[in-house]
Motif scaffolding. Structure first.
Motif, mmCIF file in Angstrom:
data_model
loop_
_atom_site.group_PDB
_atom_site.id
_atom_site.type_symbol
_atom_site.label_atom_id
_atom_site.label_comp_id
_atom_site.label_asym_id
_atom_site.label_seq_id
_atom_site.Cartn_x
_atom_site.Cartn_y
_atom_site.Cartn_z
ATOM 1 N N MET A 1 -35.618 -10.394 25.802
ATOM 2 C CA MET A 1 -37.127 -11.282 24.316
ATOM 3 C C MET A 1 -36.576 -11.202 22.717
ATOM 4 O O MET A 1 -37.181 -11.439 22.165
ATOM 5 N N ALA A 2 -36.079 -9.381 22.897
ATOM 6 C CA ALA A 2 -35.723 -8.953 21.877
ATOM 7 C C ALA A 2 -35.475 -9.824 20.922
ATOM 8 O O ALA A 2 -35.377 -9.422 19.592
ATOM 9 N N TRP A 3 -34.568 -9.888 21.616
ATOM 10 C CA TRP A 3 -32.811 -10.392 21.002
ATOM 11 C C TRP A 3 -33.302 -11.896 20.243
ATOM 12 O O TRP A 3 -32.870 -12.617 18.820
ATOM 13 N N LEU A 5 -36.540 -13.116 19.049
ATOM 14 C CA LEU A 5 -37.350 -12.369 17.794
ATOM 15 C C LEU A 5 -36.486 -11.379 16.777
ATOM 16 O O LEU A 5 -36.825 -12.175 15.387
ATOM 17 N N GLY A 6 -35.736 -11.010 17.607
ATOM 18 C CA GLY A 6 -34.658 -10.808 16.334
ATOM 19 C C GLY A 6 -33.806 -11.623 14.903
ATOM 20 O O GLY A 6 -33.168 -11.706 14.307
ATOM 21 N N GLY A 49 -34.039 -18.568 17.352
ATOM 22 C CA GLY A 49 -34.443 -17.388 17.890
ATOM 23 C C GLY A 49 -35.990 -17.797 18.185
ATOM 24 O O GLY A 49 -36.638 -17.259 19.754
ATOM 25 N N ALA A 53 -37.337 -17.254 22.516
ATOM 26 C CA ALA A 53 -38.391 -16.888 22.486
ATOM 27 C C ALA A 53 -39.712 -17.156 23.584
ATOM 28 O O ALA A 53 -40.306 -17.192 24.149
ATOM 29 N N GLY A 57 -40.124 -16.863 27.494
ATOM 30 C CA GLY A 57 -42.390 -16.269 27.147
ATOM 31 C C GLY A 57 -42.852 -17.457 28.205
ATOM 32 O O GLY A 57 -43.624 -16.138 28.831
#
Length: 164
Positions: A1-3, A5-6, A49, A53, A57
């Motif tokens: 998920m970090a990718w 959001l990035g 993104g 996400a 999520g």
């Protein structure tokens, strides 16, 4: 998920950069008619993104499905951004009024016009009241209605009294 959001945050950063470097990619990729512009790329990357996400999520789908949904959302956002920017860039305003547009309009004498000198008239140019120096072949009293016969200079007009 970090990718994901990035990517979303990077898209927002690109949008801020598009305000500073307006037209940078348009000059490089002129043949694409604005399809490759910073706002379009920013919209695509942000929706890729944040859409990815959101799918990752809220559902049990994997990264591949999240990428596909985010990519479709990014394409939609990029297309809408491209259409909106094209519409805004092609919007034309009305022509700027000029002094020559005054010929044939009517107005009122503010300062009496003597036979051999100047007085003042109040005319409307582009919907705004504008005061001009005025000459006439005959003396004209204050408050009389006149119409513009000629505009010899940008600040003066030649008028004739309205006969009723």
């Amino acid at each position: 998920m970090a990718w994901f959001l990035g990517f979303g945050i990077a898209g927002l950063a690109l949008l801020v950069l598009s305000l500073v470097f307006d037209g940078l990619l348009e000059g490089l990729f002129d043949a694409f008619d604005g399809l490759v512009s910073l706002p379009v790329v920013a919209g695509f990357v942000s929706m890729l993104g944040f859409g990815g996400a959101l799918v990752l999520g809220t559902t049990g789908l994997g990264a591949g499905a999240a990428s596909a949904v985010g990519g479709l959302a990014g394409l939609g956002a990029g297309w809408l951004t491209w259409r909106a920017s094209r519409a805004l860039m092609r919007d034309r305003t009305a022509a700027t009024p000029r002094g020559a547009d005054l010929v044939g309009t009517s107005g009122a004498v503010v300062t009496a016009i003597p036979m051999d000198g100047y007085g003042e008239v109040l005319l409307r140019l582009g919907g705004q009241p504008v005061k001009y120096a005025a000459r006439s072949g005959v003396p004209v009293e204050r408050g009389a209605e006149v119409w513009v016969a000629a505009v010899p200079t940008p600040t003066s007009v030649e008028v004739q009294p309205v006969q009723r």
